[in-house]
Every structure is written in C-alpha cells, then in structure tokens.
Motif scaffolding. Structure first.
Motif, PDB file in Angstrom:
ATOM      1  N   LEU A   5      -0.330   8.215   6.646  1.00 44.59           N
ATOM      2  CA  LEU A   5      -0.011   6.801   6.792  1.00 44.59           C
ATOM      3  C   LEU A   5      -1.177   6.047   7.442  1.00 44.59           C
ATOM      4  O   LEU A   5      -1.528   4.943   7.014  1.00 44.59           O
ATOM      5  CB  LEU A   5       1.270   6.603   7.603  1.00 44.59           C
ATOM      6  CG  LEU A   5       1.773   5.165   7.735  1.00 44.59           C
ATOM      7  CD1 LEU A   5       2.010   4.537   6.361  1.00 44.59           C
ATOM      8  CD2 LEU A   5       3.053   5.133   8.556  1.00 44.59           C
ATOM      9  N   TYR A   8      -3.727   5.532   4.754  1.00 39.68           N
ATOM     10  CA  TYR A   8      -3.321   4.489   3.807  1.00 39.68           C
ATOM     11  C   TYR A   8      -3.577   3.103   4.394  1.00 39.68           C
ATOM     12  O   TYR A   8      -4.165   2.238   3.745  1.00 39.68           O
ATOM     13  CB  TYR A   8      -1.837   4.637   3.435  1.00 39.68           C
ATOM     14  CG  TYR A   8      -1.432   3.642   2.385  1.00 39.68           C
ATOM     15  CD1 TYR A   8      -1.408   4.005   1.044  1.00 39.68           C
ATOM     16  CD2 TYR A   8      -1.117   2.326   2.719  1.00 39.68           C
ATOM     17  CE1 TYR A   8      -1.085   3.084   0.061  1.00 39.68           C
ATOM     18  CE2 TYR A   8      -0.788   1.395   1.749  1.00 39.68           C
ATOM     19  CZ  TYR A   8      -0.768   1.784   0.423  1.00 39.68           C
ATOM     20  OH  TYR A   8      -0.447   0.862  -0.544  1.00 39.68           O
ATOM     21  N   THR A  11      -7.332   2.281   4.709  1.00 42.65           N
ATOM     22  CA  THR A  11      -7.913   2.006   3.393  1.00 42.65           C
ATOM     23  C   THR A  11      -7.489   0.631   2.889  1.00 42.65           C
ATOM     24  O   THR A  11      -8.310  -0.145   2.389  1.00 42.65           O
ATOM     25  CB  THR A  11      -7.505   3.097   2.388  1.00 42.65           C
ATOM     26  OG1 THR A  11      -7.963   4.360   2.879  1.00 42.65           O
ATOM     27  CG2 THR A  11      -8.083   2.838   1.010  1.00 42.65           C
ATOM     28  N   ALA A  12      -6.204   0.316   3.035  1.00 46.12           N
ATOM     29  CA  ALA A  12      -5.699  -0.994   2.599  1.00 46.12           C
ATOM     30  C   ALA A  12      -6.337  -2.121   3.406  1.00 46.12           C
ATOM     31  O   ALA A  12      -6.721  -3.156   2.846  1.00 46.12           O
ATOM     32  CB  ALA A  12      -4.175  -1.028   2.724  1.00 46.12           C
ATOM     33  N   SER A  69       2.850  -6.722   3.640  1.00 42.09           N
ATOM     34  CA  SER A  69       3.067  -5.640   2.677  1.00 42.09           C
ATOM     35  C   SER A  69       1.770  -5.198   1.991  1.00 42.09           C
ATOM     36  O   SER A  69       1.707  -4.093   1.454  1.00 42.09           O
ATOM     37  CB  SER A  69       4.112  -6.049   1.635  1.00 42.09           C
ATOM     38  OG  SER A  69       3.667  -7.166   0.899  1.00 42.09           O
ATOM     39  N   ASP A  70       0.728  -6.040   2.016  1.00 42.06           N
ATOM     40  CA  ASP A  70      -0.564  -5.638   1.448  1.00 42.06           C
ATOM     41  C   ASP A  70      -1.203  -4.511   2.257  1.00 42.06           C
ATOM     42  O   ASP A  70      -2.088  -3.820   1.753  1.00 42.06           O
ATOM     43  CB  ASP A  70      -1.536  -6.823   1.406  1.00 42.06           C
ATOM     44  CG  ASP A  70      -1.134  -7.892   0.420  1.00 42.06           C
ATOM     45  OD1 ASP A  70      -0.342  -7.611  -0.506  1.00 42.06           O
ATOM     46  OD2 ASP A  70      -1.604  -9.040   0.583  1.00 42.06           O
ATOM     47  N   LEU A  72       0.686  -2.094   3.828  1.00 41.20           N
ATOM     48  CA  LEU A  72       1.625  -0.981   3.927  1.00 41.20           C
ATOM     49  C   LEU A  72       1.951  -0.419   2.542  1.00 41.20           C
ATOM     50  O   LEU A  72       1.906  -1.152   1.555  1.00 41.20           O
ATOM     51  CB  LEU A  72       2.920  -1.450   4.595  1.00 41.20           C
ATOM     52  CG  LEU A  72       2.772  -2.005   6.017  1.00 41.20           C
ATOM     53  CD1 LEU A  72       4.076  -2.634   6.474  1.00 41.20           C
ATOM     54  CD2 LEU A  72       2.339  -0.907   6.967  1.00 41.20           C
ATOM     55  N   PRO A  73       2.309   0.861   2.471  1.00 39.89           N
ATOM     56  CA  PRO A  73       2.674   1.445   1.168  1.00 39.89           C
ATOM     57  C   PRO A  73       3.993   0.871   0.665  1.00 39.89           C
ATOM     58  O   PRO A  73       4.855   0.480   1.450  1.00 39.89           O
ATOM     59  CB  PRO A  73       2.808   2.940   1.474  1.00 39.89           C
ATOM     60  CG  PRO A  73       3.026   3.037   2.935  1.00 39.89           C
ATOM     61  CD  PRO A  73       2.383   1.832   3.557  1.00 39.89           C
ATOM     62  N   SER A  74       4.121   0.813  -0.650  1.00 42.54           N
ATOM     63  CA  SER A  74       5.343   0.276  -1.243  1.00 42.54           C
ATOM     64  C   SER A  74       5.863   1.250  -2.293  1.00 42.54           C
ATOM     65  O   SER A  74       5.099   1.656  -3.167  1.00 42.54           O
ATOM     66  CB  SER A  74       5.050  -1.075  -1.883  1.00 42.54           C
ATOM     67  OG  SER A  74       6.196  -1.591  -2.514  1.00 42.54           O
ATOM     68  N   TYR A  76       7.282   3.198   0.004  1.00 34.15           N
ATOM     69  CA  TYR A  76       7.012   3.987   1.212  1.00 34.15           C
ATOM     70  C   TYR A  76       6.001   5.064   0.846  1.00 34.15           C
ATOM     71  O   TYR A  76       5.699   5.284  -0.327  1.00 34.15           O
ATOM     72  CB  TYR A  76       8.278   4.636   1.782  1.00 34.15           C
ATOM     73  CG  TYR A  76       9.032   5.465   0.775  1.00 34.15           C
ATOM     74  CD1 TYR A  76       8.673   6.779   0.524  1.00 34.15           C
ATOM     75  CD2 TYR A  76      10.089   4.933   0.057  1.00 34.15           C
ATOM     76  CE1 TYR A  76       9.339   7.543  -0.418  1.00 34.15           C
ATOM     77  CE2 TYR A  76      10.770   5.684  -0.876  1.00 34.15           C
ATOM     78  CZ  TYR A  76      10.389   6.992  -1.114  1.00 34.15           C
ATOM     79  OH  TYR A  76      11.053   7.743  -2.043  1.00 34.15           O
ATOM     80  N   LEU A  77       5.490   5.736   1.853  1.00 28.88           N
ATOM     81  CA  LEU A  77       4.568   6.850   1.631  1.00 28.88           C
ATOM     82  C   LEU A  77       5.385   8.126   1.693  1.00 28.88           C
ATOM     83  O   LEU A  77       6.091   8.367   2.675  1.00 28.88           O
ATOM     84  CB  LEU A  77       3.483   6.838   2.716  1.00 28.88           C
ATOM     85  CG  LEU A  77       2.312   7.765   2.506  1.00 28.88           C
ATOM     86  CD1 LEU A  77       1.545   7.382   1.243  1.00 28.88           C
ATOM     87  CD2 LEU A  77       1.383   7.687   3.697  1.00 28.88           C
ATOM     88  N   ASP A  78       5.289   8.926   0.666  1.00 28.56           N
ATOM     89  CA  ASP A  78       6.117  10.125   0.569  1.00 28.56           C
ATOM     90  C   ASP A  78       5.466  11.303   1.299  1.00 28.56           C
ATOM     91  O   ASP A  78       4.708  12.059   0.723  1.00 28.56           O
ATOM     92  CB  ASP A  78       6.355  10.470  -0.895  1.00 28.56           C
ATOM     93  CG  ASP A  78       7.391  11.559  -1.074  1.00 28.56           C
ATOM     94  OD1 ASP A  78       8.146  11.835  -0.115  1.00 28.56           O
ATOM     95  OD2 ASP A  78       7.448  12.145  -2.162  1.00 28.56           O
TER      96      ASP A  78
END
Length: 91
Positions: A5, A8, A11-12, A69-70, A72-74, A76-78
């Motif tokens: 997380l 992610y 990187t985002a 939300s840009d 954060l994963p959408s 969710y992060l598995d």
C-alpha cells in the motif's frame, strides 16, 4: 518497512506530482510542512520513512487539486497486511 500500500500511494503521488509539475519541496510547503516532509515520506530508507495518514493525503489532494481517490487504489489493494508482516518477520 514499505508495504504494498505504501508503494502504491508513493507511485500514485509521484505520478500526480509529475503531471502537475510540483516538486516535493513545493508540495511540502503547500500543505504547511517543512520542505523535506514529502521527500521523507517518499524515501525508501527506513530511517527517514514517515507514513502519510489520511488527513495528510487529503491535504495533499487539495494542494495538488486532484481527487483523494487519485492517490488510493480502487476499489482496494488486494493484499493481507497481517500475512505480509508475518512473511517479513519470518525471513
């Protein structure tokens, strides 16, 4: 320790910063922090690593004029954080 997380979000965040042409120092100052805050948060060095909390991410989204939300994963992060930490501690 970087989790999937953390990776992610970093990187985002770097992607949005690059698109908006905003440096880490600029962004740090925009959110009312010292000029090293964002660079320390994005550092892979455990000695410098500061975890960004949801309130800081919200301030960052405002400063970058993007959606929270840009960053954060959408949807969710598995990954399972408990299993992830257990694997790291087992090695």
């Amino acid at each position: 320790m970087w989790t999937p997380l953390d990776e992610y979000i970093a990187t985002a965040l770097l992607k949005v910063m690059n698109e908006k042409k905003v440096t880490a120092s600029e962004l740090s100052l925009r959110i009312g922090r010292n000029s090293d805050f964002i660079s320390h948060s994005l550092s892979r060095s455990d000695s410098n690593k500061q975890k960004l909390n949801i309130y800081q991410l919200n301030s960052i989204a405002q400063a970058l004029d993007c959606k929270l939300s840009d960053l954060l994963p959408s949807p969710y992060l598995d990954y399972d954080e408990v299993k992830f930490n257990w694997r790291l501690n087992k090695d």
